[in-house]
Design an enzyme around this catalytic site. Structure first.
Site, PDB file in Angstrom:
ATOM      1  N   LYS A 125      39.187  29.484  17.475  1.00  0.00           N
ATOM      2  CA  LYS A 125      37.725  29.486  17.487  1.00  0.00           C
ATOM      3  C   LYS A 125      37.239  29.800  16.083  1.00  0.00           C
ATOM      4  O   LYS A 125      37.566  30.844  15.510  1.00  0.00           O
ATOM      5  CB  LYS A 125      37.226  30.538  18.471  1.00  0.00           C
ATOM      6  CG  LYS A 125      35.714  30.659  18.513  1.00  0.00           C
ATOM      7  CD  LYS A 125      35.293  31.539  19.667  1.00  0.00           C
ATOM      8  CE  LYS A 125      33.817  31.824  19.623  1.00  0.00           C
ATOM      9  NZ  LYS A 125      33.416  32.736  20.706  1.00  0.00           N
ATOM     10  N   LYS A 145      37.714  25.192  19.365  1.00  0.00           N
ATOM     11  CA  LYS A 145      36.249  25.243  19.394  1.00  0.00           C
ATOM     12  C   LYS A 145      35.709  25.421  17.990  1.00  0.00           C
ATOM     13  O   LYS A 145      36.218  26.303  17.291  1.00  0.00           O
ATOM     14  CB  LYS A 145      35.828  26.422  20.279  1.00  0.00           C
ATOM     15  CG  LYS A 145      34.353  26.675  20.322  1.00  0.00           C
ATOM     16  CD  LYS A 145      34.030  27.878  21.167  1.00  0.00           C
ATOM     17  CE  LYS A 145      32.568  28.212  20.971  1.00  0.00           C
ATOM     18  NZ  LYS A 145      32.253  29.555  21.331  1.00  0.00           N
TER      19      LYS A 145
HETATM   20  C1  PBG Z   1      31.014  34.345  22.963  1.00  0.00           C
HETATM   21  C2  PBG Z   1      30.888  32.872  22.880  1.00  0.00           C
HETATM   22  C3  PBG Z   1      30.155  32.085  21.973  1.00  0.00           C
HETATM   23  C4  PBG Z   1      30.298  30.766  22.392  1.00  0.00           C
HETATM   24  C5  PBG Z   1      31.128  30.773  23.508  1.00  0.00           C
HETATM   25  N1  PBG Z   1      31.498  32.073  23.790  1.00  0.00           N
HETATM   26  C6  PBG Z   1      29.304  32.504  20.829  1.00  0.00           C
HETATM   27  C7  PBG Z   1      29.913  33.029  19.601  1.00  0.00           C
HETATM   28  O1  PBG Z   1      31.120  33.215  19.507  1.00  0.00           O
HETATM   29  O2  PBG Z   1      29.155  33.312  18.683  1.00  0.00           O
HETATM   30  C8  PBG Z   1      29.645  29.569  21.749  1.00  0.00           C
HETATM   31  C9  PBG Z   1      29.357  28.436  22.675  1.00  0.00           C
HETATM   32  C10 PBG Z   1      28.413  27.405  22.144  1.00  0.00           C
HETATM   33  O3  PBG Z   1      27.898  27.433  21.019  1.00  0.00           O
HETATM   34  O4  PBG Z   1      28.149  26.485  22.927  1.00  0.00           O
HETATM   35  N2  PBG Z   1      31.918  34.902  22.069  1.00  0.00           N
HETATM   36 ZN    ZN Z   2      31.704  37.140  21.674  1.00  0.00          ZN
END
Ligand code: PBG
Ligand code: ZN
Length: 333
Positions: free
Chosen positions: A203, A256
Site C-alpha cells: 500500500k 493499492k
Molecule cells: C485505511 C484505508 C484507506 C484506504 C483504505 N483503507 C485510507 C488511507 O490509508 O489513507 C483508501 C481507500 C481509497 O482511497 O479508496 N487505512
Molecule cells: Zn489507516
C-alpha cells in the site's frame, strides 16, 4: 520464433475481423464475481449522506446500508468491504474494537438477513482515532510517530471483534510491521483459525486516497502516512512486503492503488502466483473517471471497463472498486 518475412503468411488481423472470434480468444474476462464493493457505514438513522468527491457513493446508516445491500445482491454482487465512521473518535480509536461499535453493529444487522454476502472488513485505526493516524501515537520531543508494536495488540483485538460480529475476511490496511502475524495469532487464539486474512501488503502513500478521507472523515490531523505507507517510487520493496506477509500468514495479498501501479501488480503476481491477489481501485481513481465522464470527456462505461479489465490483465484476481455496482450492471447488459 518470430522470424522476419512471415508476412503476408502471418496476419494477426485475421483474428480480429470477426466479433465471434474476438470473443472466442479473449484472454481476460472481467466478471461480477471478481468485484468487491466498498461501503461506508455511519451512526444515526435514515441517512444517506453523499460524498462530494465520490459521486454515487454515500455514508450510510445501518438501515440505509441494508437497502443498498439489497440492491447489490439484486445486481449479483456478493462481496463487500466495510468501513465504519464512529460517532466519537478518540486517541485509541476504541469504537473500532468495541462489540457495540459502528462496524460490529452493521455486520450483525447484515448477517441476520444475508447469509450469501461475503463481508470483508478493513482493519485499521485511522477512521476511529481523533488524530487520524492508523494506530497508537507516541511523541518524542516535538516528533510524533505511529508506535508500531503497541498498535499490534489493538489491531488483533479489532480484527477479533469484527469476526465475532460475523465478518468473513479481515483486511488489515495500516502497513504496520508484523500486523499480519499479530492478527493471525489473535484470531487463532480466539478460535477463528478458519478466517482468512487479506493483507493490504503493498500500500503506497498515495494522493489517490484524497476522496476517501472525506468519506471517512479520517485525514491525519498532523503529519502524513509516509513513515508507514510505501514510497510510490519503489517496486522491489513490494516484493519484500509480500514475502513478509506470506511468512506471517497472509492468505491473500493486495496492491493499492491499482491504475498507476499495474507494473507492481504484475510483478507481485509473477513472484507469488500461488496466492490470490487483489487490487484496490481507490477513491481518487474513481473520482478521476467520474470527473472526466461528468464533463463528457470520456465514455464512462467504456473507460471504466477498460481500466478494470487492465487491472485483471496485469495480474489481479479480484478488484475492490467503487464502480462495482455500475460495472455489474454494465456486464449484465
Ligand atoms: C485505511 C484505508 C484507506 C484506504 C483504505 N483503507 C485510507 C488511507 O490509508 O489513507 C483508501 C481507500 C481509497 O482511497 O479508496 N487505512
Ligand atoms: Zn489507516
Amino acid at each position: 520464433m518470430y522470424n522476419r518475412g512471415q508476412f503476408p503468411k502471418t496476419r494477426l488481423r485475421r483474428l480480429r475481423h470477426n466479433l465471434l472470434v474476438r470473443d472466442l480468444i479473449r484472454e481476460t474476462i472481467l466478471k461480477t464475481d471478481d468485484l468487491i464493493m466498498p461501503l461506508f457505514v455511519r451512526y444515526g438513522e435514515n441517512l444517506k449522506k453523499p460524498i462530494a468527491a465520490m459521486p454515487g457513493c454515500f455514508q450510510l446508516t445501518v438501515d440505509k446500508l441494508e437497502d443498498e445491500i439489497n440492491e447489490l445482491v439484486r445486481l449479483g454482487i456478493k462481496n463487500i468491504l466495510l468501513f465504519g465512521i464512529p460517532a466519537h473518535k478518540d486517541a485509541l480509536g476504541t469504537d473500532s474494537y468495541s462489540d457495540d461499535g459502528i462496524i460490529q453493529t452493521a455486520i450483525r444487522a447484515l448477517k441476520k438477513k444475508h447469509s450469501d454476502l461475503l463481508i470483508i472488513t478493513d482493519v485499521c485505526f485511522c477512521e476511529y482515532t481523533s488524530h487520524g493516524h492508523c494506530g497508537y501515537i507516541t511523541q518524542h520531543e516535538n516528533k510524533f510517530d505511529l508506535a508500531n508494536d503497541p498498535t499490534l495488540a489493538l489491531l488483533a483485538k479489532q480484527a477479533v471483534s469484527h469476526v465475532k460480529a460475523g465478518a468473513d475476511i479481515v483486511a488489515p490496511s495500516g502497513m504496520l510491521d508484523g500486523m499480519v502475524q499479530a492478527i493471525r495469532e489473535g484470531l487463532d487464539n480466539a478460535g477463528y483459525e478458519t478466517i482468512p486474512i487479506l493483507s493490504y501488503s503493498v500500500k503506497y502513500a498515495s494522493s489517490m486516497y484524497g476522496p476517501f478521507r472525506e468519506a471517512t472523515e479520517g485525514a491525519p490531523k498532523f503529519g502524513d502516512r509516509r513513515t508507514y505507507q510505501m514510497d510510490f517510487a519503489n517496486a522491489n520493496e513490494a516484493i519484500r512486503e509480500c514475502a513478509l506477509d506470506i511468512a506471517e500468514g497472509a492468505d491473500m495479498l493486495m496492491v493499492k492503488p491499482a491504475h498507476a501501479y499495474l507494473d507492481v501488480i504484475h510483478r507481485v503476481k509473477a513472484q507469488f502466483p500461488e496466492l490470490p491477489l487483489g487490487a484496490y481501485h481507490t477513491s481518487g481513481e474513481y473520482a478521476m473517471l467520474k470527473a472526466a465522464a461528468g464533463k463528457g470527456w470520456l465514455d464512462e462505461r467504456a473507460a471504466t471497463l477498460e481500466v478494470l479489465t487492465a487491472i485483471r490483465r496485469a495480474g489481479a484476481d479480484f478488484i475492490i472498486t467503487y464502480y462495482a455496482k455500475e460495472a455489474a450492471q454494465w456486464l449484465s447488459e
